[in-house]
Design a protein around this motif. Sequence first.
Motif, mmCIF file in Angstrom:
data_model
loop_
_atom_site.group_PDB
_atom_site.id
_atom_site.type_symbol
_atom_site.label_atom_id
_atom_site.label_comp_id
_atom_site.label_asym_id
_atom_site.label_seq_id
_atom_site.Cartn_x
_atom_site.Cartn_y
_atom_site.Cartn_z
ATOM 1 N N THR A 440 -66.895 20.492 64.383
ATOM 2 C CA THR A 440 -66.655 19.537 65.469
ATOM 3 C C THR A 440 -65.670 20.133 66.452
ATOM 4 O OG1 THR A 440 -65.097 18.538 63.966
ATOM 5 C CG2 THR A 440 -67.097 17.261 64.449
ATOM 6 N N ASN A 441 -65.770 19.715 67.680
ATOM 7 C CA ASN A 441 -64.830 20.094 68.725
ATOM 8 C C ASN A 441 -64.560 21.603 68.743
ATOM 9 O OD1 ASN A 441 -64.655 17.434 69.282
ATOM 10 N ND2 ASN A 441 -62.810 17.121 68.034
ATOM 11 N N SER A 482 -63.304 8.155 65.859
ATOM 12 C CA SER A 482 -64.572 8.856 66.069
ATOM 13 C C SER A 482 -65.135 9.416 64.766
ATOM 14 C CB SER A 482 -64.363 9.987 67.067
ATOM 15 O OG SER A 482 -63.279 10.778 66.654
ATOM 16 N N SER A 489 -58.050 18.506 64.943
ATOM 17 C CA SER A 489 -58.094 17.098 65.339
ATOM 18 C C SER A 489 -57.413 16.245 64.277
ATOM 19 C CB SER A 489 -59.520 16.633 65.594
ATOM 20 O OG SER A 489 -60.393 17.118 64.644
#
Lengths: 569, 99
Positions: A440-441, A482, A489
Amino acid sequence: MSSETQTQKSALPSLPKARTGIVGLDEISEGGLPKGRPTLICGAAGSGKTLFSMEFLVHGALKFNEPGVFMAFEEKAEELTMNVASLGFDLQQLQQDKLIKLDHVHVERSEIEETGEYDLEGLFIRLGYAIDTLGAKRVVLDTIESLFSGLTNMAILRAELRRLFDWLKEKGVTTIITGEKGEGSLTRQGLEEYVSDCVILLDHRVVNKISTRILRIVKYRGSVHGTNEYPFLIDEEGISVLPVTSLTLKHQVSSQLISTGIPSLDSMLDGKGFYRGGSILVSGSAGTGKTSIAGSFAHSTCQNGERCLYLAFEESPGQIIRNMNSIGMDLQTHIDKGLLRFQASRPTLHGLEMHLLSFIKQVDDFKPSVVILDPITNLVTVGSVSEVKNLLIRLIDFLQNSQITVMFTALTLMNSPSEQTDENVSSLVDTWLMVRDIETNGERNRGMYVMKSRGMKHSNQIREFVISEEGLRLVDVFLGPSGVLTGSSREAQQLLERTGEVLWDHALSRKDREIERKKMVLEAKISSLKEEFESMQDELNRAYIEEELRKEVQEKNREEMTRKRDSSK
Amino acid sequence: MKNNDDIWELRLYVAGKTPKSVTALKNLRQYCEEHLKDKYVIEVVDLLVHPQLAEGDQILAIPTLVKKVPEPIRKIIGDLSNEEKVLVGLNIRPAKKIE
């Protein structure tokens, strides 16, 4: 076999059997070959027929006190002696000790002229003489089909063979007859017609350039037997048949738990770790740290003073040691202490059966309490998926019987939707740990969870799996707005929450002070009301006492008056 | 090719007095008298009496006639009813032709 079933069996007369002494065969044939009857061993050239029969004789002579006669129609006695010397069988000594008799029957067509009627009484006499001088209980005829190439009168030959087998049965010797495999039939000359009690087929298969020997009991009259194809091996210790699985699942179980080497993983597994003697699968995509988990398990096992056998198929021992050093685990000291042993080989070194055998030999030799296979995925290069599965079943079986914990690592295909491993072994194992990428990200993190762990409470959480210089560690995964947060994160979320905490603390203290103040005001009010109440009470009291006094004085005055009046009378 | 001074050493293996053995011995005597007069020795070995002798000459079939001398060693099995085959087997026929 348990004593219970034995007593059950002895109630009815069952087929007596002659143990072969060949590892594994007595197990699948439930005790050996039919005693006092002929058994046909057939197979192609080089499938191990002669060796099989020779082992039967030698074991019979040495272990079961049953001397034997080996009638060789193909090889000379000296050649045979030499051939089996590599297995440690000293046929010369055995012959001197009158335990085994080798007789080479030489049939040379060019030397023989046939005229008119004859029979094979000469062979009978020869064999009978050999049997009687030794008191033999076992006979091998290898390969009696050679007679067919030496003699031309088929009618006589067939009649005589039939007579020979009947005669052997009458003599009560356990006989092995070998026969070359023919087209469409078990033997070229149809020997299976004469020998109907037990037929064993030996085969030799080459798949993907790697050969596997296979044994199958085609027929065994009057006995239960395993009907599968059993792979077998010929090595310096002779033949060993490896049953695919032992027919039952009867191994001892332990409730002792051993640490995984990662404390936070232990806590996911009911706070303790793996069951001793269990099997653990660690699967995950490339680079998720499977080897590190395995290494850390090995490290912790050795730290507890137990032995660990590490079978590596991808990396060399040096490579693993270096890599584990980088995450703070010194495996070299364990090797020096003799607690850790590496066995690294490419899977293609030999076939699966040889692999299994070498595993088992290593285990017997080293006696570890933990075995690690890293990774099993590569074994597929030398066998089919089902073969690898078979191998693993047998390995797990073997290890569980010896209470050895085994850990496999397996590579799963990148992001495949199913979590099934290629080897389909997940159903076999007791504990299945899954390591997977969480992307992710713009960053890639590792997540770990326990897919299953038989017989214990285990966490249902996905944890982030962090590999650092201090070793391996699992971190609670953060659930943010999220979804699951990992990596940076997660750290951002952690920071955010820490800020929130400080603010909250501040707010809390302000409220406390406010309340304190209010309390003080109220208390002041209470005390003033109390004083007011006391003064009012005083007032009331005073009025009451005055009234009393007045009453008293009046009474006195009245009495005084009365007395005065009386005295004046 | 063949030396006339050769002595044919013949050994007949039998197992008891079976009809086949008796026939074989009778036939053998007859051929020898006919073709090898005074040049042969017949030894009859009964394997029922001496079973240990079967191995030495690689005897399977009964009756078996073994010709040890002159070389090469030949074996003739059966009741020797076919004279032609026996004579060829004993190297008598070709030897005779040369003479």
